[in-house]
Design a protein around this motif. Sequence first.
Motif, mmCIF file in Angstrom:
data_model
loop_
_atom_site.group_PDB
_atom_site.id
_atom_site.type_symbol
_atom_site.label_atom_id
_atom_site.label_comp_id
_atom_site.label_asym_id
_atom_site.label_seq_id
_atom_site.Cartn_x
_atom_site.Cartn_y
_atom_site.Cartn_z
ATOM 1 N N ILE A 7 -1.014 -2.665 -8.602
ATOM 2 C CA ILE A 7 -1.789 -1.427 -7.724
ATOM 3 C C ILE A 7 -1.771 -0.266 -8.433
ATOM 4 N N SER A 8 -2.715 0.634 -8.433
ATOM 5 C CA SER A 8 -2.886 1.803 -8.941
ATOM 6 C C SER A 8 -3.258 2.927 -7.899
ATOM 7 N N HIS A 33 8.064 -1.777 -10.037
ATOM 8 C CA HIS A 33 7.523 -1.540 -11.328
ATOM 9 C C HIS A 33 5.972 -1.904 -11.054
ATOM 10 N N LYS A 34 5.661 -2.557 -10.109
ATOM 11 C CA LYS A 34 4.261 -3.128 -9.865
ATOM 12 C C LYS A 34 3.290 -1.985 -9.453
ATOM 13 N N LEU A 35 3.617 -0.603 -9.590
ATOM 14 C CA LEU A 35 2.806 0.444 -9.077
ATOM 15 C C LEU A 35 2.830 1.178 -10.131
ATOM 16 N N GLU A 36 1.368 1.884 -10.462
ATOM 17 C CA GLU A 36 1.038 3.236 -11.187
ATOM 18 C C GLU A 36 0.323 3.900 -10.760
ATOM 19 N N ALA A 85 -5.033 -1.903 -13.126
ATOM 20 C CA ALA A 85 -4.497 -2.523 -12.185
ATOM 21 C C ALA A 85 -5.369 -3.582 -11.592
ATOM 22 N N GLU A 86 -4.862 -4.463 -10.654
ATOM 23 C CA GLU A 86 -5.638 -5.402 -9.935
ATOM 24 C C GLU A 86 -6.187 -4.763 -8.604
ATOM 25 N N TYR A 87 -5.473 -3.834 -7.975
ATOM 26 C CA TYR A 87 -5.925 -3.267 -6.629
ATOM 27 C C TYR A 87 -5.690 -1.762 -6.936
ATOM 28 N N ILE A 88 -6.492 -0.981 -6.086
ATOM 29 C CA ILE A 88 -6.665 0.488 -6.295
ATOM 30 C C ILE A 88 -6.780 1.027 -5.088
ATOM 31 N N CYS A 89 -6.210 2.380 -4.788
ATOM 32 C CA CYS A 89 -6.538 3.230 -3.674
ATOM 33 C C CYS A 89 -6.365 4.606 -4.233
ATOM 34 N N PHE A 90 -7.407 5.298 -3.881
ATOM 35 C CA PHE A 90 -7.648 6.630 -4.102
ATOM 36 C C PHE A 90 -7.127 7.608 -2.836
ATOM 37 N N ILE A 91 -6.580 8.542 -3.348
ATOM 38 C CA ILE A 91 -5.849 9.735 -2.289
ATOM 39 C C ILE A 91 -6.146 11.082 -2.687
ATOM 40 N N GLY A 92 -6.245 11.827 -2.073
ATOM 41 C CA GLY A 92 -6.435 13.332 -2.369
ATOM 42 C C GLY A 92 -5.121 13.748 -2.836
#
Length: 395
Positions: A7-8, A33-36, A85-92
């Motif tokens: 996940i990014s 380590h699975k996160l960026e 990454a395989e999944y993404i999440c945008f935040i401010g």
Amino acid sequence: MTDKKLISIIIPSRNRQKYAIHCIKSILAIDNHKLEVVVHDNSDTDELKQWIEKDIIDNRLIYRYDPTPMSTIHNFNKAMELVNAEYICFIGDDDGVTPEIVEAAEWAKVNNIDAIVEKTRIDYIWPNVNRTGEQSIYPFSGSIKSVDVNTELMKFLKDGGIYYLKYDLPKVYHGVVKKESFDKIKNITGSYFGGLSADIYASICLSLVVQKAIVIDYPLTIAGSSLESQQTHQTERAKKLPLQNAPHFRARGNYVWSDRVPFVYSGATIWAESSIKALEAFGRIDLINKVDKFKLAAHIILKSPHYEKTILNNFVNHEDKFKVKFKFYRVKISTQVKSIIQKIGNRIKRKLNGKAIIKYNNVLTIREAVDYSKNYMKSNDISLNKILSKVSNSN
């Protein structure tokens, strides 16, 4: 390219360095380590860049500084191009995420879920001249359910195509979405984001490509609110800006406003315009025709009553003014009634469940807000793992 992450967490940033620094720190504090973390910084100065070069050594951070004049939409698009990454999440850049967002992405991958729609977020107000830093954790049930995205989209369009947050539509802003879904959007439309509001544009586009979505009533992100983030629509000056002077048009080029939306500036018109642009990008004129233009006008008038005369005189035909006024009063009354019922219902529900809004004061940074959230979950023996285990066992 390095091995793909699970996940990014993506942060398009501009001129809010003092918040972005803490936001980045809080996410990199997640020991996984699975996160960026992807940051595309379009600030006027390289203050954030200098701080990162001095204080951060973490290969999970992907940072790019580009001071070239660009719109928010271009900033979002450029940030997406950095994702691996395989999944993404945008935040401010004044928001945060909980460590359990990685676990949510793992569960989504195992169950081939395209989008996780977060029903409940944690709110955090940054310290300013009027506040000391406040955090609110709202009651949540931990429920998980599948959602018929097409049904939700139809309800959204029939309600005027503005308030997408009311519906269980897939959202990449404070939501978790499979990157593959965005690649489909780009293949069809030529870009990841468009319109004037990246979050609603993406939500409508995702509604046209996502196959499997679930709604979870459990907080995975923290919605930060800083003094600067409130300046776009909420000040009296902002509410009375001529549309052509709206900040959304900054470096946006020769943008063509839809004739289906009143040419006035408000949050409601920006959202309506962006949802229609998403449908146009997919060539879905059939869906654009399902937008109830009278409810659209009524919602805008309700939110910005000083535009009533302009909208009635310029946006609708003379013979349709009665329809707009009728729907305006119907929307106004139903909105007020629903608000009252919802408040009463929430109070009753909290009393029956013994749950109240948990408040913390003197919370100085988003990192502290994350820590308070973790401690609350731990002290109450609440975890996403337990909730997901129940779902797996029931299946």
